[in-house]
Design an enzyme around this catalytic site. Structure first.
Site, short mmCIF file in Angstrom:
data_model
loop_
_atom_site.label_atom_id
_atom_site.label_comp_id
_atom_site.label_asym_id
_atom_site.label_seq_id
_atom_site.Cartn_x
_atom_site.Cartn_y
_atom_site.Cartn_z
CE LYS A 13 -2.04 -1.14 3.88
NZ LYS A 13 -1.33 -2.39 4.21
NE ARG A 88 -4.64 -1.07 9.82
CZ ARG A 88 -3.54 -0.65 9.20
NH1 ARG A 88 -3.50 0.52 8.61
NH2 ARG A 88 -2.48 -1.41 9.17
NE ARG A 127 7.82 -2.60 6.31
CZ ARG A 127 6.51 -2.50 6.47
NH1 ARG A 127 5.78 -1.95 5.53
NH2 ARG A 127 5.94 -2.94 7.57
NE ARG A 161 6.04 -0.26 10.36
CZ ARG A 161 4.95 -0.32 9.59
NH1 ARG A 161 4.95 0.31 8.43
NH2 ARG A 161 3.89 -0.97 9.98
NE ARG A 172 1.93 -4.81 11.23
CZ ARG A 172 3.02 -4.55 10.50
NH1 ARG A 172 4.21 -4.97 10.88
NH2 ARG A 172 2.90 -3.87 9.38
P1 AP5 Z 1 4.86 -1.60 1.85
O1 AP5 Z 1 4.52 -0.76 0.66
O2 AP5 Z 1 5.58 -0.97 2.97
O3 AP5 Z 1 3.54 -2.35 2.36
P2 AP5 Z 1 2.30 -1.79 3.18
O4 AP5 Z 1 1.09 -2.47 2.65
O5 AP5 Z 1 2.30 -0.30 3.20
O6 AP5 Z 1 2.66 -2.41 4.59
P3 AP5 Z 1 2.60 -1.80 6.05
O7 AP5 Z 1 3.29 -2.81 6.94
O8 AP5 Z 1 3.15 -0.41 6.11
O9 AP5 Z 1 1.09 -1.79 6.29
P4 AP5 Z 1 0.36 -1.84 7.59
O10 AP5 Z 1 -1.00 -1.67 7.09
O11 AP5 Z 1 0.58 -3.01 8.47
O12 AP5 Z 1 1.07 -0.68 8.44
P5 AP5 Z 1 0.61 0.80 8.77
O13 AP5 Z 1 1.84 1.64 8.79
O14 AP5 Z 1 -0.54 1.23 7.94
O15 AP5 Z 1 5.67 -2.87 1.31
C1 AP5 Z 1 6.25 -3.81 2.21
C2 AP5 Z 1 7.61 -4.28 1.66
O16 AP5 Z 1 7.39 -5.03 0.47
C3 AP5 Z 1 8.54 -3.13 1.28
O17 AP5 Z 1 9.85 -3.48 1.61
C4 AP5 Z 1 8.40 -3.00 -0.26
O18 AP5 Z 1 9.57 -2.52 -0.88
C5 AP5 Z 1 8.07 -4.44 -0.65
N1 AP5 Z 1 7.12 -4.51 -1.78
C6 AP5 Z 1 6.05 -3.72 -2.02
N2 AP5 Z 1 5.41 -4.11 -3.15
C7 AP5 Z 1 6.09 -5.18 -3.62
C8 AP5 Z 1 5.92 -6.04 -4.76
N3 AP5 Z 1 4.93 -5.86 -5.65
N4 AP5 Z 1 6.81 -7.03 -4.92
C9 AP5 Z 1 7.84 -7.22 -4.04
N5 AP5 Z 1 8.06 -6.42 -2.95
C10 AP5 Z 1 7.20 -5.43 -2.74
O19 AP5 Z 1 0.04 0.63 10.26
C11 AP5 Z 1 0.91 0.36 11.35
C12 AP5 Z 1 0.08 0.33 12.62
O20 AP5 Z 1 -0.54 1.62 12.84
C13 AP5 Z 1 -1.11 -0.66 12.62
O21 AP5 Z 1 -0.69 -1.96 12.96
C14 AP5 Z 1 -2.01 -0.01 13.68
O22 AP5 Z 1 -1.55 -0.25 14.98
C15 AP5 Z 1 -1.84 1.48 13.40
N6 AP5 Z 1 -2.84 1.96 12.42
C16 AP5 Z 1 -2.58 2.48 11.18
N7 AP5 Z 1 -3.71 2.82 10.56
C17 AP5 Z 1 -4.73 2.53 11.42
C18 AP5 Z 1 -6.13 2.64 11.33
N8 AP5 Z 1 -6.74 3.11 10.23
N9 AP5 Z 1 -6.87 2.21 12.40
C19 AP5 Z 1 -6.27 1.75 13.52
N10 AP5 Z 1 -4.93 1.60 13.66
C20 AP5 Z 1 -4.16 2.00 12.61
#
Ligand code: AP5
Length: 220
Positions: A13, A88, A127, A161, A172
């Site tokens: 994402k 979410r 990552r 992270r 997660r």
């Molecule tokens: P990346 O692009 O970083 O993936 P992502 O989907 O953004 O993963 P996240 O771990 O950031 O998502 P998340 O939803 O768990 O975390 P968030 O920060 O939102 O890609 C991952 C890796 O893969 C990278 O190294 C990239 O280079 C590689 N990659 C990407 N595409 C690829 C491909 N096609 N092929 C190969 N490699 C690839 O949330 C963190 C925390 O915040 C949550 O756990 C929660 O506690 C809180 N939080 C955030 N939003 C909310 C909400 N709305 N409600 C409640 N709590 C929330």
């Protein structure tokens, strides 16, 4: 245009949201990044969110809805926004509906990035990002062009992270399937849901998303 990128942790994402922001002039609104910034500064929200995020749980709906609603009020969001990590939960989705209705804005598309669990764990555990500018990298899929030097800002310090530890990643994923995956049905019923194969290489995923957005904008 308002776009939602939906998918489990590590689905890509953030990677795709940055690409869209750069190419289409949309604002990336990533709740995870906003919450991590609040934790780093130690704001009241950050203090509440810190331990929840480290354990892989979800920050309470009212906190996240509040920060997103406030951010959507900013002038730079008028031209278009990519929601990365929000909504979410079903209450977050219905709160977003209410905010958009009030502002007379419509949802362009909800794009699901479909990736299998094994690949998600591999992606997350490899990552890391630049400590200075936040540019994201991966041990296998996206290394800096010059080893140890950020492509974007030439920084030489990198961070991982805390919630990317393997045991937290499993939690997660469970939270995603329990609380977030019901949104797929929610948006399918509204006619907004589009699916992209998130297992494809990054450029191909970007191309597939661009095709969807072009078709919505009437270019394709
Ligand atoms: P990346 O692009 O970083 O993936 P992502 O989907 O953004 O993963 P996240 O771990 O950031 O998502 P998340 O939803 O768990 O975390 P968030 O920060 O939102 O890609 C991952 C890796 O893969 C990278 O190294 C990239 O280079 C590689 N990659 C990407 N595409 C690829 C491909 N096609 N092929 C190969 N490699 C690839 O949330 C963190 C925390 O915040 C949550 O756990 C929660 O506690 C809180 N939080 C955030 N939003 C909310 C909400 N709305 N409600 C409640 N709590 C929330």
């Amino acid at each position: 245009m308002i776009i939602i990128l939906l998918g489990p942790p590590g689905a890509g994402k953030g990677t795709q949201a940055k690409e869209l922001a750069a190419r289409r002039g949309l604002v990336q609104l990533a709740t995870g990044d906003m919450l991590r910034a609040a934790v780093a500064v130690g704001t009241e929200i950050g203090v509440k969110a810190k331990s929840i995020m480290e354990s892989g749980g979800l920050v309470p709906d009212e906190i996240v809805i509040g920060i997103v609603a406030e951010r959507l009020e900013q002038p730079d969001c008028r031209n278009g926004v990519i929601l990365d990590g929000f909504p979410r939960t079903l209450p977050q989705a219905s709160a977003l509906d209410a905010v958009l209705k009030k502002k007379r804005r419509t949802l362009g598309a909800v794009i699901e990035l479909k990736v299998n669990d094994k690949a998600l764990v591999e992606r997350i555990s490899g990552r890391f990002s630049c400590a200075r500018c936040g540019e994201g990298y991966h041990d296998t899929f996206k290394l800096p062009k010059v080893s140890g030097v950020c492509d974007v800002c030439q920084g030489t310090e990198f961070i991982r992270r805390k919630d990317d530890a393997p045991e937290t990643v499993r939690d997660r994923l469970l939270v995603y399937y329990r609380d977030t995956s019901p949104l797929l049905g929610y948006y399918y019923c509204k006619g907004n849901l589009r699916m992209v194969d998130g297992m494809a290489p990054i450029d191909e995923v970007s191309g597939a998303i661009a095709g969807i957005l072009d078709s919505i904008e009437g270019k394709a």
